[in-house]
Each structure stands twice: as C-alpha cells, then as structure tokens.
Write a protein that holds these residues in place. Structure first.
Motif, PDB file in Angstrom:
ATOM      1  N   HIS A  86       0.872  -1.177   0.000  1.00 53.74           N
ATOM      2  CA  HIS A  86       0.000   0.000   0.000  1.00 53.74           C
ATOM      3  C   HIS A  86       0.907   1.225   0.000  1.00 53.74           C
ATOM      4  O   HIS A  86       1.531   1.548   1.003  1.00 53.74           O
ATOM      5  N   ILE A 142      -6.216   5.084  -5.405  1.00 55.62           N
ATOM      6  CA  ILE A 142      -7.057   5.743  -4.418  1.00 55.62           C
ATOM      7  C   ILE A 142      -6.982   7.260  -4.594  1.00 55.62           C
ATOM      8  O   ILE A 142      -5.893   7.844  -4.591  1.00 55.62           O
ATOM      9  N   TYR A 357     -10.809  -0.288   2.902  1.00 55.97           N
ATOM     10  CA  TYR A 357      -9.480  -0.744   2.486  1.00 55.97           C
ATOM     11  C   TYR A 357      -9.346  -2.258   2.610  1.00 55.97           C
ATOM     12  O   TYR A 357      -8.749  -2.908   1.750  1.00 55.97           O
ATOM     13  N   TYR A 361      -8.076  -4.788  -0.231  1.00 55.02           N
ATOM     14  CA  TYR A 361      -6.979  -5.732  -0.022  1.00 55.02           C
ATOM     15  C   TYR A 361      -7.393  -7.156  -0.412  1.00 55.02           C
ATOM     16  O   TYR A 361      -6.649  -7.878  -1.084  1.00 55.02           O
TER      17      TYR A 361
END
Length: 367
Positions: A86, A142, A357, A361
C-alpha cells in the motif's frame, strides 16, 4: 494477509497513525516503512520502521534517491512474505511499489496526493511518463475525492489509458480522530445573521489563502456585516501574518490543544479555508463535527465529498466576491447546513474507512 505500507509522508502527517492503529486493532498484519533523510522525533508506532537512507540533496535526482530507498527496502524486509503493498503517494512511494511488483509479483494500491498532482505532474514534466506507468501498473488507485480523481485523469492521463485507470480507481477520504466524533456537537443556530464568527484552523502560509478570506470579509463588512475572524495555527509565512495581525476584528491563536480547539469550533459559526491546493483538509470534517458549515476550494481534495450546498459550498479560491456570497448563502440556510454537517461527519470514521481498504486488499491480494 500481510500488508506493507510505504509512506514517506508519515513523519509529518500524524493522522496516518489513526489509520494504522485501526488496522492493528482489527488484527491486521501490517508493517510501515518510512524512508527519510532526517531523524524523526515522534512515535510512529511499533509497526513502523524509520530508515534514514538518503540525503536531502538526493531529492533533486529522482531515480538516484529512489534507487537508494529501493535497495534499502529490499535489505530490511523479506518482501516475499507480503500479500499487498500500500503506497501512500503516486511518485515518491508508488515508484517503489511498482518496482516491488515487477521484481516480486506483489500487487499494490497507490494513493494520489496533492503533491503528485500539483508538483510532480504539473511541474516535473519529465516524470509524467513515469507517473502514468505507475498508475497503469497499479491494481487499485485511491483518490480522496471525485473532483480530484476527475481532474487528474482529465489533465494528465493520455486518452488511451483514461478508461482503464478510471475503472480501477476508488474514492476514499481520509478519516478524523475518534475524539471529534465521540464529542460531536448538536446542530447550531446563528443568533444574529448580521454578526458572524468565522474560523480558520491551519498553517499560516500562502497556500492556505487567508488573504482572500480577508478580502471576502471586507466585502461583507462593506455590506453591513459585523465579522469576527479567529485564526488558529502556526505561522510559517510572516508576510501573510502581517496582513491581518493588526486588524481589530481578527483574533489570532498560535496553538491550542484539541480540548481547547473543540471549544473554539463551538464558539464560531462558519469554517472558511479556500486553499490554493489541498490534498484533503482534515479540519473540514473536524469543523463539521462541531456543527460548522464549511467553505472549501472547488476542484481540490474536499470538493466532491458532498453535493454543493449540503454541508457548505465550494468556491474559486481567489474569488473573494464568491466567498462572501457563499457565506451569505450559508447564513440564509444555516440550521439545515449545520445539522447536515454534524450528521455527515460520520463519513470520516476510521473504522468504516479501514473496512473499505480491507475489501480492496481482499480483492487484489496475492495470497
């Protein structure tokens, strides 16, 4: 599933800790890598590894700096054990995530920040091709708001890549500390529509554009409004500070604790911050949680979180006349906007954001 966060901005942006702590609280396995050129004097959590692995001067040579960081990250982590990387910025951190994917096959998501759009893409033309490559290679992208997403894709992404990049883009805002949501205020009223208490909280610098807010206030004063303007924050530009420090209707507060700040919010009517550029602006939802409608910049990070007129209004940052007009419109519908602000502050709860999130993932993880 184990996540490696790469976040060179963490040392200066403490709000990330609320996100990482929430992930740890929900039993997620994370490590946070913070490459830096200077020592970091604050606690960034036991999950964080701070590495001084390059020099300040290296920032002028992008590939030199980032190859040093990449060699270091390979040295300190067993990268094969991670399911996801990330990266918390497109260029500075996203380049590292892309190299890890190319060498180790680990999927990554990348966040696009204000610095990516208004420094790297806008000014460093020679790096634009690299930015597009990082976006193309990313498994998810994002953005903090719809307006920010649309502006970046429209301005900088070549036509042949727009559709694919848009399809894998998600809009997820930053969260605010639970303190603000646990201590939400009730919706407010304005006792006298001609007597207004305006508020700004943040750094005193050119980018925050306090000078245009001052001009908007003078327009309102010429229309018979009595304005009290409270400014809270550290001075980083003395020239800006000199523009308002002698005004009798301005109250300047250099620093306040969050307990003091919550009272300052509650003693004011409208939050005004028409920043020239803004990745997000955590002070907007903080103000909302205390019942303050907000004035924010059109096309920047907070714009698009809500429909215009729902919790406040967007403005062109340098248009003092429009800012004054939008303040008047807020006053005309104040109780509704204040109620909407308090209710919609819940959008910025870290537990809900973390769940978004987690879903991403699970969607892109390697194993």
């Amino acid at each position: 599933m184990r996540i490696l966060h790469i976040n060179s901005y963490y040392a200066k942006s403490v709000f990330y800790k609320y996100f990482y702590d929430e992930q740890v609280r929900t039993r997620m396995a994370i490590d946070v890598y913070v490459p830096t050129s200077v020592p970091v004097g604050r606690d960034l959590g036991k999950y964080t590894l701070i590495r001084i692995n390059h020099k300040k001067a290296d920032r002028y040579i992008f590939y030199l700096k980032h190859m040093k960081i990449y060699h270091d990250i390979k040295k300190v982590y067993e990268l094969d054990k991670y399911s996801i990387v990330h990266s918390h910025s497109l260029f500075t951190n996203g380049y590292l995530a892309m190299r890890i994917k190319q060498d180790f096959g680990i999927p990554y998501l990348v966040a696009v920040r204000d610095t990516d759009a208004n420094v790297f893409f806008k000014r460093m033309v020679w790096l634009r091709k690299l930015g597009i490559e990082i976006l193309n290679e990313a498994d998810k992208i994002i953005f903090l708001s719809v307006s920010y997403r649309d502006a970046v894709i429209e301005k900088y992404v070549p036509a042949q890549f727009k559709k694919a990049i848009l399809e894998k883009s998600e809009v997820i805002p930053n969260g605010i500390e639970d303190f603000w949501l646990k201590n939400r205020n009730v919706p407010q009223k304005i006792a006298d529509s001609k007597h207004l208490n305006l508020l700004y909280v943040g750094l005193i610098n050119k980018r925050k554009n306090i000078s245009t807010t001052i001009r908007a206030i003078r327009i309102l004063q010429n229309q018979g409004y009595e304005i009290h303007f409270t400014i809270v924050g550290k001075v980083s530009d003395e020239a800006i500070f000199k523009q308002f420090r002698s005004e009798p209707w301005v109250q300047y507060i250099s620093h306040s604790s969050r307990e003091e700040l919550i009272e300052i919010y509650r003693n004011n009517d409208i939050f005004v911050m028409p920043s020239v550029t803004e990745t997000f602006g955590l002070v907007y939802p903080e103000a909302m949680s205390q019942g303050l409608p907000v004035i924010y910049t059109r096309g920047q990070g907070f714009d698009g979180q809500f429909q215009d007129g729902q919790v406040g209004f967007s403005v062109e940052c340098y248009d003092a006349k429009e800012i004054a007009e939008k303040i008047i419109r807020i006053v005309a519908n104040y109780q509704v906007l204040s109620k909407n602000a308090v209710i919609n502050a819940n959008k910025f709860r870290w537990s809900d954001i973390n769940q978004k999130y987690r879903n991403i993932y699970k969607e892109i993880q390697r194993y």
